[in-house]
Design a protein around this motif. Structure first.
Motif, short mmCIF file in Angstrom:
data_model
loop_
_atom_site.label_atom_id
_atom_site.label_comp_id
_atom_site.label_asym_id
_atom_site.label_seq_id
_atom_site.Cartn_x
_atom_site.Cartn_y
_atom_site.Cartn_z
N LYS A 78 3.16 34.83 -45.07
CA LYS A 78 3.62 36.05 -45.75
C LYS A 78 3.91 37.38 -45.18
O LYS A 78 4.41 38.28 -45.02
CB LYS A 78 2.47 36.25 -46.94
CG LYS A 78 2.43 35.21 -48.15
CD LYS A 78 3.60 35.10 -48.80
CE LYS A 78 3.46 34.20 -49.90
NZ LYS A 78 4.61 34.16 -50.95
N CYS A 148 -1.21 35.34 -42.25
CA CYS A 148 -1.63 35.16 -43.80
C CYS A 148 -0.52 34.27 -44.30
O CYS A 148 0.32 34.55 -44.20
CB CYS A 148 -1.83 36.37 -44.47
SG CYS A 148 -2.58 36.12 -46.08
N CYS A 156 -3.78 30.74 -50.82
CA CYS A 156 -3.55 31.55 -49.42
C CYS A 156 -4.68 31.36 -48.54
O CYS A 156 -6.05 31.32 -48.92
CB CYS A 156 -3.15 32.92 -49.90
SG CYS A 156 -1.77 32.99 -50.88
N GLN A 158 -6.05 33.17 -44.33
CA GLN A 158 -5.82 33.84 -43.28
C GLN A 158 -6.28 33.31 -41.98
O GLN A 158 -7.58 32.78 -41.94
CB GLN A 158 -6.26 35.39 -43.48
CG GLN A 158 -5.81 36.39 -42.47
CD GLN A 158 -6.39 37.54 -42.97
OE1 GLN A 158 -7.56 37.85 -43.27
NE2 GLN A 158 -5.61 38.71 -43.08
N CYS A 171 -2.05 36.87 -50.23
CA CYS A 171 -1.76 37.61 -48.90
C CYS A 171 -1.20 38.93 -49.33
O CYS A 171 0.06 39.36 -49.64
CB CYS A 171 -0.73 36.77 -48.18
SG CYS A 171 -1.46 35.17 -47.54
#
Length: 181
Positions: A78, A148, A156, A158, A171
């Motif tokens: 993203k 991310c 999601c 990171q 994200c």
């Protein structure tokens, strides 16, 4: 007519038994569906890793920065942030200019807003010039990548260069400079 209690009558016993069996079947079905959903998510779970590869050879040294998907499903990137000493830059050129590295020869691959398939590795940045590799060695510890990414189910995570991975709700692009390459 019999004066037996309503719950002792044969037709009521059959009805109550059918109701209990139906309830148990519904509970088992819901549990099975939950397990199927978890299995479906796990079967397409991405796991990105940011890595560095250095192959020192006389006259043919190579320094690479990689993004590797070790998961079982595609990773939808993203956003990416690339920084040095807590300052983020939009491009590699802007980063190298800020470091005072003018004549840096490198090969790059696109990483922002990509889909990285499972078991795939992308060489994000590659250097083969020994002088450049030597110059960069002093900057390496301060260099940071933050990505991310999400699964196809919009779960999601990171991850950064130090291999610190954490789950995030979504994200959401941070304020500041995002990497565009």
């Amino acid at each position: 007519m019999s004066n037996a209690a309503w719950f002792k009558r044969p037709d009521m016993l059959v009805g109550i038994s059918a109701l209990v069996v139906s309830f148990v079947a519904v509970v088992v079905s819901l549990y099975s569906a939950s397990i199927d959903r978890d299995y479906a998510r796990a079967s397409v779970w991405p796991q990105l890793m940011v890595a560095r590869s250095y192959a020192p050879q006389v006259g043919k040294s190579q320094l690479d920065y990689l993004v590797i998907n070790n998961g079982t499903g595609p990773a939808i990137v993203k956003y990416v942030q690339v920084g040095y000493d807590d300052t983020y830059y939009p491009t590699w050129r802007a980063l190298f200019d800020s470091m005072g590295l003018d004549d840096v020869g490198f090969v790059q691959s696109q990483i922002s807003r990509m889909v990285i398939p499972a078991d795939k590795q992308i060489t994000v940045l590659s250097f083969t010039n020994p002088k450049t590799i030597e110059q960069l060695s002093g900057f390496d510890n301060g260099l940071d990548f933050t990505l991310c990414y999400c699964s196809i189910y919009e779960e999601c995570w990171q991850v950064n260069r130090q291999a610190k991975q954490r789950s995030v709700d979504a994200c959401i692009e941070p304020s500041g400079v995002l990497f565009t390459q």
